[in-house]
Design a protein around this motif. Structure first.
Motif, PDB file in Angstrom:
ATOM      1  N   GLN A 156       0.870  -1.178   0.000  1.00  0.00           N
ATOM      2  CA  GLN A 156       0.000   0.000   0.000  1.00  0.00           C
ATOM      3  C   GLN A 156       0.907   1.228   0.000  1.00  0.00           C
ATOM      4  N   LYS A 208      -0.608  -4.634   3.419  1.00  0.00           N
ATOM      5  CA  LYS A 208      -1.910  -5.159   3.854  1.00  0.00           C
ATOM      6  C   LYS A 208      -1.857  -6.685   3.831  1.00  0.00           C
ATOM      7  N   LEU A 238      -4.646  -4.941   8.264  1.00  0.00           N
ATOM      8  CA  LEU A 238      -5.485  -5.986   7.675  1.00  0.00           C
ATOM      9  C   LEU A 238      -6.945  -5.717   7.990  1.00  0.00           C
ATOM     10  N   HIS A 239      -7.789  -6.347   7.220  1.00  0.00           N
ATOM     11  CA  HIS A 239      -9.220  -6.356   7.496  1.00  0.00           C
ATOM     12  C   HIS A 239      -9.559  -7.739   8.039  1.00  0.00           C
ATOM     13  N   GLU A 264     -10.873  -3.298  10.931  1.00  0.00           N
ATOM     14  CA  GLU A 264      -9.483  -3.027  10.530  1.00  0.00           C
ATOM     15  C   GLU A 264      -8.572  -3.187  11.739  1.00  0.00           C
ATOM     16  N   ALA A 294      -4.174  -3.086  12.923  1.00  0.00           N
ATOM     17  CA  ALA A 294      -2.869  -2.628  12.446  1.00  0.00           C
ATOM     18  C   ALA A 294      -1.789  -2.948  13.469  1.00  0.00           C
TER      19      ALA A 294
END
Ligand SMILES: CC(C)(COP(=O)(O)OP(=O)(O)OC[C@H]1O[C@@H](n2cnc3c(N)ncnc32)[C@H](O)[C@@H]1OP(=O)(O)O)[C@@H](O)C(=O)NCCC(=O)NCCS
Length: 161
Positions: free
Chosen positions: A75, A81, A118-119, A149, A151
């Motif tokens: 990204q 990601k 990440l999701h 989400e 992180a």
């Protein structure tokens, strides 16, 4: 599926990281079984042209069959990601997912990434907590499944407080 305990593949020699060209067919077979067949996500949502630009990790059993996978998608701004993390149902709960996560985080650090985000599927969010991921923002829907989400800062204190 009947899989004997002795071929449990946490042995890192059976975990490979590489390009889509190298690992694509193996990664795809796991993703199809988990996301399309098990979770009923439409195949056209699961497939993604971004794969060609990702770093992939695949875990293999002693016979060389792929049992788990995940990827890192670049990204902007030094962020990677993490996504498409999946372990075949018969292999869950034996450390394969954590081994994949570790391998992908090691690769992200080796690249000098600032952050991995990440999701997470809401039901799997706690899987990421021991590695230091923190949830941020509101829950949202993706592919018809609730997500959050998360992180992990890899280089804190460098302007990204
Ligand atoms: C999420 C997933 C990749 C985890 O893989 P796995 O190989 O079963 O994970 P591990 O065996 O390494 O689990 C390690 C730890 O995480 C926990 N864990 C595993 N799956 C979890 C989940 N879905 N939610 C919360 N915790 C989970 C385990 O209980 C284990 O904890 P313990 O060591 O304290 O017992 C796997 O369950 C999967 O493929 N699920 C379906 C697809 C999916 O949801 N992908 C994630 C999208 S965000």
């Amino acid at each position: 599926m009947n899989i004997p305990e002795q071929i449990f593949p946490s042995d890192p020699t059976r975990l490979r990281t590489g390009s889509w060209q190298e690992l694509g067919p193996a990664a795809q077979s796991v993703r199809h079984a988990v996301f399309v067949e098990e979770q009923r996500i439409p195949a056209e949502l699961e497939r993604d042209p971004a794969d060609a630009g990702c770093l992939h990790a695949v875990a293999f059993d002693a016979q060389g069959r792929p049992v788990g996978t995940g990827r890192l998608l670049p990204q902007p701004g030094g962020v990677l990601k993490l996504g498409r993390l999946a372990v075949l149902k018969a292999w869950r709960g034996r450390g394969v997912g954590q081994a994949l996560l570790r391998a992908l985080l090691d690769a992200a650090r080796a690249q000098g990434a600032r952050e991995v985000m990440l999701h997470a599927q809401q039901s799997a969010a706690s899987f990421y907590l021991p590695a230091g991921f923190e949830a941020r923002g509101e829950e949202f829907m993706e592919a018809g499944i609730p997500h959050i989400e998360m992180a992990l800062a890899l280089r804190p204190g460098q302007g990204d407080a």
